[in-house]
Design an enzyme around this catalytic site. Structure first.
Site, PDB file in Angstrom:
ATOM      1  N   GLY A 103      -6.259 -14.194   2.594  1.00 44.12           N
ATOM      2  CA  GLY A 103      -5.448 -13.059   2.049  1.00 44.12           C
ATOM      3  C   GLY A 103      -6.130 -12.845   0.669  1.00 44.12           C
ATOM      4  O   GLY A 103      -7.252 -13.272   0.390  1.00 44.12           O
ATOM      5  N   ASP A 104      -5.331 -12.333  -0.376  1.00 42.62           N
ATOM      6  CA  ASP A 104      -6.010 -12.072  -1.476  1.00 42.62           C
ATOM      7  C   ASP A 104      -6.270 -13.550  -2.449  1.00 42.62           C
ATOM      8  O   ASP A 104      -7.147 -13.169  -3.433  1.00 42.62           O
ATOM      9  CB  ASP A 104      -4.661 -11.398  -2.626  1.00 42.62           C
ATOM     10  CG  ASP A 104      -4.527  -9.909  -2.237  1.00 42.62           C
ATOM     11  OD1 ASP A 104      -5.205  -9.461  -1.312  1.00 42.62           O
ATOM     12  OD2 ASP A 104      -3.873  -9.178  -3.048  1.00 42.62           O
ATOM     13  N   CYS A 125       0.917  -1.097  -0.106  1.00 43.71           N
ATOM     14  CA  CYS A 125      -0.007  -0.102  -0.085  1.00 43.71           C
ATOM     15  C   CYS A 125       0.792   1.353   0.099  1.00 43.71           C
ATOM     16  O   CYS A 125       0.313   2.108  -0.391  1.00 43.71           O
ATOM     17  CB  CYS A 125      -0.904   0.280   1.250  1.00 43.71           C
ATOM     18  SG  CYS A 125      -1.789  -1.445   1.462  1.00 43.71           S
ATOM     19  N   TYR A 162      -5.584 -24.332   5.433  1.00 47.57           N
ATOM     20  CA  TYR A 162      -6.342 -23.111   5.523  1.00 47.57           C
ATOM     21  C   TYR A 162      -5.848 -22.017   4.669  1.00 47.57           C
ATOM     22  O   TYR A 162      -4.676 -22.166   4.046  1.00 47.57           O
ATOM     23  CB  TYR A 162      -6.171 -22.626   6.892  1.00 47.57           C
ATOM     24  CG  TYR A 162      -6.637 -23.376   7.931  1.00 47.57           C
ATOM     25  CD1 TYR A 162      -8.043 -23.186   8.523  1.00 47.57           C
ATOM     26  CD2 TYR A 162      -6.136 -24.425   8.518  1.00 47.57           C
ATOM     27  CE1 TYR A 162      -8.636 -24.042   9.574  1.00 47.57           C
ATOM     28  CE2 TYR A 162      -6.589 -25.201   9.453  1.00 47.57           C
ATOM     29  CZ  TYR A 162      -7.687 -24.985  10.178  1.00 47.57           C
ATOM     30  OH  TYR A 162      -8.410 -25.705  11.076  1.00 47.57           O
ATOM     31  N   ALA A 163      -6.583 -21.056   4.351  1.00 45.78           N
ATOM     32  CA  ALA A 163      -5.890 -20.144   3.057  1.00 45.78           C
ATOM     33  C   ALA A 163      -6.638 -18.724   3.604  1.00 45.78           C
ATOM     34  O   ALA A 163      -7.586 -18.490   4.409  1.00 45.78           O
ATOM     35  CB  ALA A 163      -6.464 -20.619   1.735  1.00 45.78           C
TER      36      ALA A 163
END
Lengths: 165, 413
Positions: free
Chosen positions: B270-271, B42, B267-268
């Site tokens: 984020g983007d 960012c 598990y997953a």
């Protein structure tokens, strides 16, 4: 686990806490630099000082893109590594209390750090609306405060603001 | 217990930090293709503008990982995940795991147009991209895509003294965040800065032989020496797909409320995942830093055996355009097509805001000029508090004084 605790009934909105905070933390004499803010609602005659609540799950920590907000592990204070801030102000908007303040001199967003254990706003409040106390004590005094308020009809609540804590 | 994390972005790092916060014993191993330390994507447009040095975007050093007792294997690409026998293979080594967290992130899209591989085509995603753009010494820049990254990049290049042209396929800038009216206000602010903007335009090819010399659109030819693509990102799901994990309808890895994929120990976050929108409950992609972090925290806690739900994504995007703060929270009219929306609007000389409500709930908020009180609105959206509940609170002076943040939100309701 000491926190700044507010008794809004006792606050008369004089703004001394804001000036003291700006002087101590930013070296200025202007409420815009203060980390404690007095919110006012004229129609109810309410003045409420609002300051960082040191949340247990701080939204500002989640929203910080530079990962510079952290919880101090021992006491749970929410602190910042201000030198890393890029001033994106995401934490300012994520905070429901608007307790994060942009400091144009440091070019960083800052929030209450409890003056390292001796908050200047608390020791300088002339009305006794601010306290610095333990969590257990807080719950107890809040309960007492509320039970006292219950006895007052809501129409007169605005008049007898000076309910002592 | 050994927990492997694939990815070293916002989600990967937050997962590692949360795991360590709640469990000092477990073994944490992080693998990533890039050999960089973690950086803040960012902050990259700010580097382009020259407001902060590139070094400041790096969030962690080698010592921070070792201080948390996290083993790092950076610069290794994961080739294969074996779900059955619980190991993953990089070119160099084979790692067995007890729990796996996938945080593979996303990559920017460069459309396969003729000439889009020439030197002079860039994206803004990693510090290497920024270094390359600065080395290229751009003078005339075309930014394709006016999402928030496109707008920030355009403003940054303009600040560097380049001639900037911003192009958008849809009929307004930041179409996913703002409604037509606020978008028009932001557009005029950008145009005052000297950025040329055209909407409803599509790039057709990049002109040039050795390097970029121009960009051809459906209507005109633009001469430029640099094209920056900000036309969206795509989820990195190849690894998950190859391993046999379920991919959702929008192209992200499918996860349940507990951030668990279709396989039990994986598990997953984020983007790379698709979750649900907090207001509508429909599947949504949320490609924001904050969503990645809260998803990662939920994934980490679930790895450790605590059932923690992820509440759903609610976007909050803030940017400062020519010193004026603008914020978009929740959904806009485009995202609320299927609902009957009521709009509360206010416009005067120095501020603009618009509040979108559906039935009795707030669904979205956009403001320009002042962000005061937006935090209160954001939290009302996230919690799903009804408007009648808020109004009831506002009528009682005793309640309102003990919940001071309602005072800030009250002026919008």
């Amino acid at each position: 686990m000491k926190r700044i605790v507010i008794n809004p009934q006792a606050c008369n909105g004089c703004g001394i806490c804001q000036l003291v905070c700006s002087a101590c933390k930013a070296g200025q004499w202007h409420p815009a630099f203060s980390r404690i803010k007095i919110k006012q609602m004229r129609e109810y005659n309410i003045n409420v000082p609002v300051v960082c609540q040191h949340c247990s799950q701080p939204p500002c920590e989640t929203f910080c893109v530079m990962n510079l907000i952290y919880q101090e592990p021992l006491e749970g204070y929410v602190l910042r590594r201000e030198e890393r801030c890029i001033g994106c102000r995401a934490c300012e908007i994520a905070c429901p209390f608007s307790a994060a303040v942009f400091d144009p001199i440091k070019e960083a967003v800052v929030s209450c750090d409890l003056c390292g254990g001796n908050p200047a706003c608390v020791s300088n409040c002339p009305e006794g609306a601010l306290f610095y106390m333990d969590e257990e004590q807080t719950a107890d005094s809040k309960r007492r405060q509320t039970s006292r308020l219950k006895l007052i009809p809501s129409s007169a609540a605005g008049l007898s603001r000076r309910a002592s804590l | 217990m050994r927990i492997m994390i694939v990815g070293n972005g916002a989600a990967g790092n937050q997962a590692a930090a949360s795991l360590r916060k709640y469990d000092s014993q477990c073994e944490i191993v992080m693998v990533d293709r890039e050999s960089y330390m973690a950086y803040s994507a960012c902050a990259l447009p700010d580097v382009l503008a020259g407001w902060i040095p590139l070094g400041k975007t790096f969030l962690q050093q080698e010592s921070d990982y070792s201080g948390l007792n996290i083993r790092t294997c950076f610069g290794q690409e994961v080739n294969e995940i074996n779900l059955e026998n619980q190991y993953l293979e990089t070119g160099e080594e084979k790692y067995y795991y007890d729990r796996l967290i996938l945080a593979t992130g996303s990559k920017p899209v460069i459309p396969p147009l003729p000439g889009s591989q020439l030197p002079g085509n860039f994206v803004v995603k990693s510090p290497a991209d920024i270094e390359q753009i600065l080395l290229h010494k751009p003078r005339k820049v075309v930014v394709v895509g006016a999402g928030n990254i496109g707008v920030e990049t355009a403003a940054a290049m303009n600040n560097r003294g380049c001639t900037v042209y911003l192009m958008e396929m849809q009929d307004r800038i930041m179409p996913l965040l703002y409604d037509p009216k606020p978008a028009a206000i932001i557009r005029s602010m950008l145009e005052k800065e000297g950025i040329q903007i055209s909407t409803s335009q599509r790039a057709t090819r990049v002109i040039g032989e050795q390097q970029v010399e121009g960009l051809l659109t459906e209507e005109q030819t633009l001469t430029c020496d640099t094209v920056i693509w900000a036309a969206g990102v795509r989820q990195n799901t190849e690894l998950a797909q190859k391993a046999g994990l379920k991919i959702g309808s929008l192209g992200g890895i499918e996860v349940d409320k507990y951030m668990q994929t279709s396989h039990r120990w994986v598990y997953a976050c984020g983007d790379c995942v698709q979750t649900s929108q907090v207001f509508t409950g429909k599947p949504a992609l949320s490609l924001l830093w904050s969503s990645a972090k809260s998803q990662a925290e939920a994934a980490a806690l679930n790895c450790l055996g605590q059932a923690v739900k992820y509440e759903g994504s609610c976007s909050l995007v803030i940017e400062e355009i020519t010193g004026v703060p603008c914020a978009a929270i929740g959904l806009n009219l485009q995202g609320l097509q299927d609902y009957e929306v009521k709009v509360i609007e206010h416009h005067d000389a120095d501020r603009y805001y618009r509040l979108l409500t559906v039935d009795d709930r707030i669904a979205g908020f956009q403001c320009i000029g002042s962000i005061e009180g937006a935090g209160a609105i954001f939290n009302l959206i996230r919690k799903g508090t009804t408007l009648s509940e808020v109004r009831r609170m506002l009528l009682n002076p005793q309640l309102i004084s003990s919940m001071a943040w309602y005072i800030d939100g009250a002026k919008y309701l």
